[in-house]
Design a protein around this motif. Structure first.
Motif, PDB file in Angstrom:
ATOM      1  N   ASP A 266      47.500  84.641  59.829  1.00  0.00           N
ATOM      2  CA  ASP A 266      48.128  84.376  58.530  1.00  0.00           C
ATOM      3  C   ASP A 266      49.372  85.255  58.413  1.00  0.00           C
ATOM      4  N   TYR A 267      50.564  84.639  58.524  1.00  0.00           N
ATOM      5  CA  TYR A 267      51.806  85.399  58.519  1.00  0.00           C
ATOM      6  C   TYR A 267      52.489  85.283  57.159  1.00  0.00           C
ATOM      7  N   CYS A 268      52.853  86.429  56.604  1.00  0.00           N
ATOM      8  CA  CYS A 268      53.517  86.463  55.310  1.00  0.00           C
ATOM      9  C   CYS A 268      54.757  87.352  55.398  1.00  0.00           C
ATOM     10  N   LEU A 269      55.894  86.812  55.008  1.00  0.00           N
ATOM     11  CA  LEU A 269      57.128  87.585  54.969  1.00  0.00           C
ATOM     12  C   LEU A 269      57.435  88.001  53.545  1.00  0.00           C
ATOM     13  N   TYR A 270      57.871  89.242  53.385  1.00  0.00           N
ATOM     14  CA  TYR A 270      58.337  89.673  52.083  1.00  0.00           C
ATOM     15  C   TYR A 270      59.543  90.596  52.277  1.00  0.00           C
ATOM     16  N   LYS A 271      60.337  90.726  51.237  1.00  0.00           N
ATOM     17  CA  LYS A 271      61.603  91.470  51.297  1.00  0.00           C
ATOM     18  C   LYS A 271      62.538  90.863  52.344  1.00  0.00           C
ATOM     19  N   SER A 272      62.466  89.547  52.500  1.00  0.00           N
ATOM     20  CA  SER A 272      63.273  88.876  53.528  1.00  0.00           C
ATOM     21  C   SER A 272      64.589  88.385  52.927  1.00  0.00           C
ATOM     22  N   PHE A 273      65.288  89.259  52.253  1.00  0.00           N
ATOM     23  CA  PHE A 273      66.507  88.865  51.534  1.00  0.00           C
ATOM     24  C   PHE A 273      67.663  88.562  52.474  1.00  0.00           C
ATOM     25  N   SER A 274      67.621  89.076  53.698  1.00  0.00           N
ATOM     26  CA  SER A 274      68.760  88.935  54.606  1.00  0.00           C
ATOM     27  C   SER A 274      68.593  87.802  55.611  1.00  0.00           C
ATOM     28  N   LEU A 275      67.522  87.003  55.501  1.00  0.00           N
ATOM     29  CA  LEU A 275      67.240  85.954  56.488  1.00  0.00           C
ATOM     30  C   LEU A 275      68.384  84.948  56.586  1.00  0.00           C
ATOM     31  N   GLU A 276      68.779  84.670  57.837  1.00  0.00           N
ATOM     32  CA  GLU A 276      69.843  83.693  58.077  1.00  0.00           C
ATOM     33  C   GLU A 276      69.344  82.495  58.878  1.00  0.00           C
ATOM     34  N   ASN A 277      68.616  82.739  59.965  1.00  0.00           N
ATOM     35  CA  ASN A 277      68.171  81.661  60.850  1.00  0.00           C
ATOM     36  C   ASN A 277      66.665  81.725  61.061  1.00  0.00           C
ATOM     37  N   VAL A 278      65.987  80.606  60.800  1.00  0.00           N
ATOM     38  CA  VAL A 278      64.529  80.537  60.978  1.00  0.00           C
ATOM     39  C   VAL A 278      64.169  79.249  61.704  1.00  0.00           C
ATOM     40  N   VAL A 279      63.258  79.363  62.682  1.00  0.00           N
ATOM     41  CA  VAL A 279      62.719  78.204  63.392  1.00  0.00           C
ATOM     42  C   VAL A 279      61.198  78.262  63.294  1.00  0.00           C
ATOM     43  N   ILE A 280      60.593  77.185  62.803  1.00  0.00           N
ATOM     44  CA  ILE A 280      59.128  77.072  62.725  1.00  0.00           C
ATOM     45  C   ILE A 280      58.715  75.873  63.562  1.00  0.00           C
ATOM     46  N   ASP A 281      57.893  76.114  64.574  1.00  0.00           N
ATOM     47  CA  ASP A 281      57.499  75.070  65.524  1.00  0.00           C
ATOM     48  C   ASP A 281      55.981  75.045  65.623  1.00  0.00           C
ATOM     49  N   ILE A 282      55.351  74.010  65.042  1.00  0.00           N
ATOM     50  CA  ILE A 282      53.894  73.881  65.088  1.00  0.00           C
ATOM     51  C   ILE A 282      53.480  73.204  66.389  1.00  0.00           C
ATOM     52  N   ASN A 283      52.311  73.574  66.904  1.00  0.00           N
ATOM     53  CA  ASN A 283      51.817  73.038  68.164  1.00  0.00           C
ATOM     54  C   ASN A 283      51.592  71.541  68.075  1.00  0.00           C
ATOM     55  N   GLU A 284      52.458  70.786  68.734  1.00  0.00           N
ATOM     56  CA  GLU A 284      52.450  69.324  68.632  1.00  0.00           C
ATOM     57  C   GLU A 284      51.188  68.709  69.235  1.00  0.00           C
ATOM     58  N   ASP A 285      50.692  69.271  70.344  1.00  0.00           N
ATOM     59  CA  ASP A 285      49.528  68.692  71.019  1.00  0.00           C
ATOM     60  C   ASP A 285      48.304  68.693  70.116  1.00  0.00           C
ATOM     61  N   TYR A 286      48.092  69.798  69.393  1.00  0.00           N
ATOM     62  CA  TYR A 286      46.912  69.877  68.528  1.00  0.00           C
ATOM     63  C   TYR A 286      47.008  68.857  67.390  1.00  0.00           C
ATOM     64  N   ILE A 287      48.175  68.766  66.769  1.00  0.00           N
ATOM     65  CA  ILE A 287      48.341  67.858  65.627  1.00  0.00           C
ATOM     66  C   ILE A 287      48.134  66.412  66.053  1.00  0.00           C
ATOM     67  N   SER A 288      48.692  66.036  67.205  1.00  0.00           N
ATOM     68  CA  SER A 288      48.604  64.648  67.653  1.00  0.00           C
ATOM     69  C   SER A 288      47.191  64.278  68.107  1.00  0.00           C
ATOM     70  N   LEU A 314      67.534  76.602  58.498  1.00  0.00           N
ATOM     71  CA  LEU A 314      66.102  76.393  58.726  1.00  0.00           C
ATOM     72  C   LEU A 314      65.885  75.217  59.666  1.00  0.00           C
ATOM     73  N   ARG A 315      65.091  75.449  60.707  1.00  0.00           N
ATOM     74  CA  ARG A 315      64.757  74.397  61.665  1.00  0.00           C
ATOM     75  C   ARG A 315      63.234  74.246  61.706  1.00  0.00           C
ATOM     76  N   LEU A 316      62.766  73.040  61.392  1.00  0.00           N
ATOM     77  CA  LEU A 316      61.327  72.773  61.313  1.00  0.00           C
ATOM     78  C   LEU A 316      60.951  71.677  62.302  1.00  0.00           C
ATOM     79  N   SER A 317      59.811  71.843  62.959  1.00  0.00           N
ATOM     80  CA  SER A 317      59.314  70.761  63.801  1.00  0.00           C
ATOM     81  C   SER A 317      58.731  69.673  62.909  1.00  0.00           C
ATOM     82  N   SER A 318      58.714  68.457  63.417  1.00  0.00           N
ATOM     83  CA  SER A 318      58.181  67.335  62.638  1.00  0.00           C
ATOM     84  C   SER A 318      56.720  67.557  62.278  1.00  0.00           C
ATOM     85  N   ASP A 319      56.016  68.352  63.075  1.00  0.00           N
ATOM     86  CA  ASP A 319      54.603  68.602  62.785  1.00  0.00           C
ATOM     87  C   ASP A 319      54.409  69.514  61.578  1.00  0.00           C
TER      88      ASP A 319
END
Length: 482
Positions: A266-288, A314-319
């Protein structure tokens, strides 16, 4: 101690300083300053650098001062040769500092021998250290002096073992840290590790396990890049949210965050006021492969997104979209992305009638660029275009200027999707279509056909251009339609 032929000198040698140029002037490599010679040797593989001792008397032990040492076990049969080679190289080392040291080998029963080498390297004021160890059973203890090394600026540690940490940890100059495949054992000592990084700038956790830890905090004050990659898969029969580690990430200076995995923790970010680039990639094999997604994964995704509210790109995987669809009751809690300018979806195609997509767009009032790397889909009743994105996101009316989409072909459904954007994004300046495959490559007839189909679209916002792009080796070709 057994020696190797790599350091033995032949009885007869050919001296480089016996060579002359056409004018009779000496072209003696050995006359170069020692600093230059060491720079040359540092570009060679370590075993080749040591072999230069056969060149002349001046080169006998010149290799003993080279700043970069790399020892890598290529085959199990070569292990004994490598171990003896490392022993001799460090034994004959002079008092000069080591800049970079790399060690990749099987440990087996030689844990103390490996630790002796690491301790020796630390005494030589090593700056960049890469340790990749394998084939060892039990808990591995690295030498304590490593964890208080004042000269170390970069550390890469890879070992598929449970790691025993010392009680005192302080990397006063460490700026880059990569930890791979390690299992953390003690919550207090692991926290000591993550708290003993006052100048850390880049941190990567790859395939690590929290080993039953309940909570840990990553709070390096100067950390600007964090990458977390989980490689373990969930077991449907043993999923237990009570075993998940709560990882708190304090991002006072955090600018880049990359996550790939299935939210096994369980990942939680706080005080992330300076964030510029984020990529979130969920495991495609498990979802499918699964019809049911545990609610813990969905809730974990929402918690993660809440900490990203200040992100600019922000870059998000379709999953990620698929995961969020499974808990529509949480849609109202998706944060407002007031600073988000660039949004990218990658992986599979995105359904344009997705409630998750619409909510993210509605909550991104300043969005300027929107891209679908996996393309987009329309529902079965796509002829009813007015019902798709029926609640027009605010960014469509004020900020969205650029839309990019990857596609294999232009067909009726694809044209309908483009028509929706042209009708509803009233400040749009460019729609860029990246054609994949070889549908347009070298085919003038097909290019003309695609242009004719696109020209039939409504004009859309004033000055909006439709750009077709495809790759024809060795360049990217494009056609711009007004």
């Amino acid at each position: 101690m057994e020696t190797t032929s790599l350091i033995q000198k032949p009885q007869k040698q050919q001296k480089l300083n016996e060579e002359h140029d056409v004018d009779g002037n000496s072209k003696c490599l050995s006359n170069l300053p020692e600093e230059v010679l060491l720079d040359i040797l540092s570009l060679l593989p370590t075993k080749d650098a040591i072999r230069t001792s056969v060149l002349s008397k001046r080169w006998d032990y010149l290799w003993a001062s080279i700043p970069n040492l790399v020892f890598e076990q290529s085959l199990p049969a070569k292990r004994t040769l490598l171990m003896n080679f490392v022993d001799r190289a460090l034994c004959l080392r002079d008092s000069s500092d080591i800049k970079r040291f790399t060690l990749c080998c099987d440990v087996l029963c030689d844990a103390s021998r490996v630790n002796t080498w690491i301790s020796a390297v630390v005494r030589h004021n090593v700056q960049e250290l890469c340790i990749e160890l394998d084939n060892f059973e039990g808990v591995f203890s690295l030498p304590y002096c490593l964890f208080t090394c004042k000269t170390l600026t970069s550390l890469h540690l890879e070992m598929p073992y449970m790691l025993k940490l010392p009680t005192t940890i302080c990397f006063s100059n460490l700026k880059i840290l990569t930890i791979c495949k390690v299992t953390f054992l003690d919550e207090y000592l692991t926290q000591q590790l993550f708290s003993g990084l006052p100048v850390l700038e880049k941190f990567t956790l790859f395939g690590c396990s929290w080993g039953g830890l309940k909570s840990v905090s990553i709070s390096a004050p100067k950390l600007h890049s964090l990458c977390i990659i989980e490689t373990e898969m969930l077991d449907d029969d043993f999923w237990s949210y009570s075993d998940v580690c709560q990882v708190m990430i304090a991002g006072d200076s955090l600018k880049e965050f990359y996550y790939m995995g299935l939210l096994c923790s369980d990942y939680c970010l706080y005080k992330s006021f300076s964030l510029e680039n984020v990529v979130i990639d969920i495991n495609e094999d498990y979802i499918s492969d699964h019809d049911y997604i545990p609610k813990e994964i969905t809730h974990g995704m929402y918690k993660l997104l809440i900490g990203l509210s200040n992100v600019k790109s922000l870059r998000l995987s379709s999953d990620v979209v698929e995961v969020l669809i499974n808990a529509e009751e949480l849609l109202p809690h998706i944060p407002i992305f007031n600073n988000l300018i660039d949004l990218v979806f990658h992986g599979c195609s995105i359904d344009l009638d997705s409630a998750t997509l619409l909510k993210i767009l509605q909550n991104s009032p300043c969005l300027e660029r929107l891209q679908f790397l996996g393309g987009f889909n329309l529902p079965f009743n796509y002829e009813e275009e007015d019902t798709i994105l029926d609640t027009v996101p605010p960014c469509f009316l004020s900020h969205l200027k650029w839309i990019g989409v990857n596609s294999f072909r232009v067909n009726k459904k694809f044209l309908s999707a483009l028509r929706i954007f042209l009708n509803k994004a009233i400040v749009l300046e460019n729609i860029v279509i990246f054609f994949l495959g070889n549908d347009l490559e070298g085919n003038l007839e097909r290019q003309d056909e695609a242009c004719e189909q696109l020209m039939e679209l409504p004009t859309g916002p004033q000055n909006c251009k439709i750009v077709l792009k495809w790759y024809e080796w060795p360049k990217t070709c494009e056609i711009v339609l007004q």
